[in-house]
Scaffold this active site. Structure first.
Site, PDB file in Angstrom:
ATOM      1  N   ASN A   1      -5.290  -9.984  -0.364  1.00  0.00           N
ATOM      2  CA  ASN A   1      -5.960  -8.858  -1.134  1.00  0.00           C
ATOM      3  C   ASN A   1      -6.149  -9.241  -2.273  1.00  0.00           C
ATOM      4  OD1 ASN A   1      -6.479  -6.381  -2.288  1.00  0.00           O
ATOM      5  ND2 ASN A   1      -4.416  -5.704  -2.277  1.00  0.00           N
TER       6      ASN A   1
ATOM      7  N   LYS B   1      -8.149  -7.791  -4.326  1.00  0.00           N
ATOM      8  CA  LYS B   1      -8.175  -6.560  -5.365  1.00  0.00           C
ATOM      9  C   LYS B   1      -9.393  -6.451  -6.023  1.00  0.00           C
ATOM     10  CE  LYS B   1      -3.063  -6.763  -5.642  1.00  0.00           C
ATOM     11  NZ  LYS B   1      -1.858  -6.556  -6.162  1.00  0.00           N
TER      12      LYS B   1
ATOM     13  N   HIS C   1      -2.676   1.417  -0.250  1.00  0.00           N
ATOM     14  CA  HIS C   1      -2.117   0.403  -1.344  1.00  0.00           C
ATOM     15  C   HIS C   1      -1.383   1.099  -2.325  1.00  0.00           C
ATOM     16  CE1 HIS C   1      -1.612  -2.716  -4.052  1.00  0.00           C
ATOM     17  NE2 HIS C   1      -1.607  -3.671  -3.086  1.00  0.00           N
TER      18      HIS C   1
ATOM     19  N   GLU D   1      -1.623   0.704  -5.311  1.00  0.00           N
ATOM     20  CA  GLU D   1      -2.495   0.747  -6.692  1.00  0.00           C
ATOM     21  C   GLU D   1      -3.463   1.951  -6.497  1.00  0.00           C
ATOM     22  OE1 GLU D   1      -3.693  -3.455  -6.546  1.00  0.00           O
ATOM     23  OE2 GLU D   1      -1.623  -3.768  -7.428  1.00  0.00           O
TER      24      GLU D   1
ATOM     25  N   GLU E   1       5.342  -3.348   0.582  1.00  0.00           N
ATOM     26  CA  GLU E   1       5.195  -3.781  -0.704  1.00  0.00           C
ATOM     27  C   GLU E   1       5.700  -3.049  -1.853  1.00  0.00           C
ATOM     28  OE1 GLU E   1       1.067  -5.824   0.188  1.00  0.00           O
ATOM     29  OE2 GLU E   1       0.886  -4.154  -1.037  1.00  0.00           O
TER      30      GLU E   1
ATOM     31  N   GLY F   1       2.597  -8.270  -8.346  1.00  0.00           N
ATOM     32  CA  GLY F   1       2.191  -8.811  -9.556  1.00  0.00           C
ATOM     33  C   GLY F   1       2.995  -9.007 -10.762  1.00  0.00           C
TER      34      GLY F   1
ATOM     35  N   SER G   1       4.234 -10.685  -4.738  1.00  0.00           N
ATOM     36  CA  SER G   1       4.897 -11.773  -5.212  1.00  0.00           C
ATOM     37  C   SER G   1       5.025 -12.983  -4.379  1.00  0.00           C
ATOM     38  CB  SER G   1       5.608 -11.812  -6.348  1.00  0.00           C
ATOM     39  OG  SER G   1       5.467 -11.047  -7.560  1.00  0.00           O
TER      40      SER G   1
HETATM   41  P1  13P Z   1       0.951  -9.839  -5.655  1.00  0.00           P
HETATM   42  O1  13P Z   1       0.942 -10.937  -4.667  1.00  0.00           O
HETATM   43  O2  13P Z   1       0.099 -10.288  -7.033  1.00  0.00           O
HETATM   44  O3  13P Z   1       2.198  -9.546  -6.199  1.00  0.00           O
HETATM   45  O4  13P Z   1       0.151  -8.573  -5.011  1.00  0.00           O
HETATM   46  C1  13P Z   1       0.653  -8.165  -3.680  1.00  0.00           C
HETATM   47  C2  13P Z   1      -0.496  -7.088  -3.341  1.00  0.00           C
HETATM   48  O5  13P Z   1      -0.341  -6.002  -3.821  1.00  0.00           O
HETATM   49  C3  13P Z   1      -1.030  -7.437  -2.044  1.00  0.00           C
HETATM   50  O6  13P Z   1      -1.570  -6.207  -1.565  1.00  0.00           O
END
Ligand code: 13P
Length: 252
Positions: free
Chosen positions: A9, A11, A94, A96, A166, A172, A212
């Site tokens: 992903n 982002k 997601h 976010e 997740e 992150g 992560s």
């Molecule tokens: P990270 O791998 O940066 O923690 O992000 C995970 C994520 O949100 C995948 O959709």
């Protein structure tokens, strides 16, 4: 169907030029794998990903879409548009999108149904905050998210979906969930699907862990039976993605 999967992903990273430069480097390292690989790019870079991945079995994903085919929805992208340019997967729900753009389980549910109607594979995300975990409510929360996201989704369609656990606190941060926490979350997804659709369906869906994941911790996550792979944010933006793919290949 249950597939060994590694997905990225990206982002809001990787504009088209950078996408091409990155994939030129990454592709030789990952193109021979028989794993299910998915690159989920920002909308404006999707065409570049499609072009770069031509002739490979690697799938192209989007990170969102709207739940209508067309119309006066300024700024939105429809499943029809995604299909036409070669997208096969779409991340939905997601955390976010929930946090910054107010997406609810109800909205995600509409999107899942619409994606399925157009033959796109929904990659449905769920996961609790640190507060909910601290209150001992993580499992109930995941259960409810899955139940509400799947309202009205037919049994034969559920097995086409990919689910991703997740936990928000692991995204992150560089500090992923422990083996036990990741397993518990992914098992809760299967338990909820089992209660709605039966064990054959729940045993056959692909469930990923995200938060992560990188080449330093993938060895602890991928041997777990109930986890079919990873959804990578940060590590999906570097050559570490190829290292994670190699680690996923080690476990049947
Ligand atoms: P990270 O791998 O940066 O923690 O992000 C995970 C994520 O949100 C995948 O959709």
């Amino acid at each position: 169907m249950r597939n060994r999967t590694v997905a990225a992903n990206w982002k809001m990273n990787m504009p088209p030029k950078e996408t091409k430069e990155f994939l030129d480097k990454l592709l030789p390292e990952i193109r021979e794998t028989d794993l299910n690989l998915i690159i989920c790019a920002p909308f404006v870079s999707i065409q570049t990903v499609v072009d770069c991945l031509k002739g490979t079995k690697i799938h192209v994903g989007a990170q969102n879409m709207y739940f209508e085919d067309r119309g006066a929805y300024t700024g939105e992208i429809s499943p029809v548009m995604l299909k036409e340019i070669g997208v096969s997967h779409v991340i939905l729900g997601h955390s976010e999108r929930r946090k910054y753009f107010g997406e609810t389980n109800e909205i995600v549910n509409k999107k899942i149904i619409k994606a399925l109607e157009h033959g796109l594979v929904p990659m449905a995300c769920c996961g609790e905050s640190l507060k909910i975990r601290g209150d001992g409510l993580a499992k109930q929360y995941i259960h409810r998210q899955i139940m509400e996201m799947l309202q009205g989704v037919r049994k034969e369609d559920v097995s086409k979906c990919i689910f991703s656990y997740e936990p928000i606190w692991a995204i992150g941060t560089g500090i992923g969930a422990t083996k036990e926490q990741a397993e518990e979350g992914c098992m809760e997804i299967r338990r909820c699907i089992e209660s709605m659709y039966g064990s054959e369906t729940s045993n056959n869906v692909t469930v990923l862990y995200g938060g992560s994941v990188n080449s330093s911790n993938a060895h602890t996550i991928f041997p777990i039976q109930d986890i079919d792979g990873g959804l990578l944010g940060t590590a999906g933006l570097s050559m570490d993605f190829a290292r994670v793919v190699k680690i996923r290949e080690e476990y049947k």
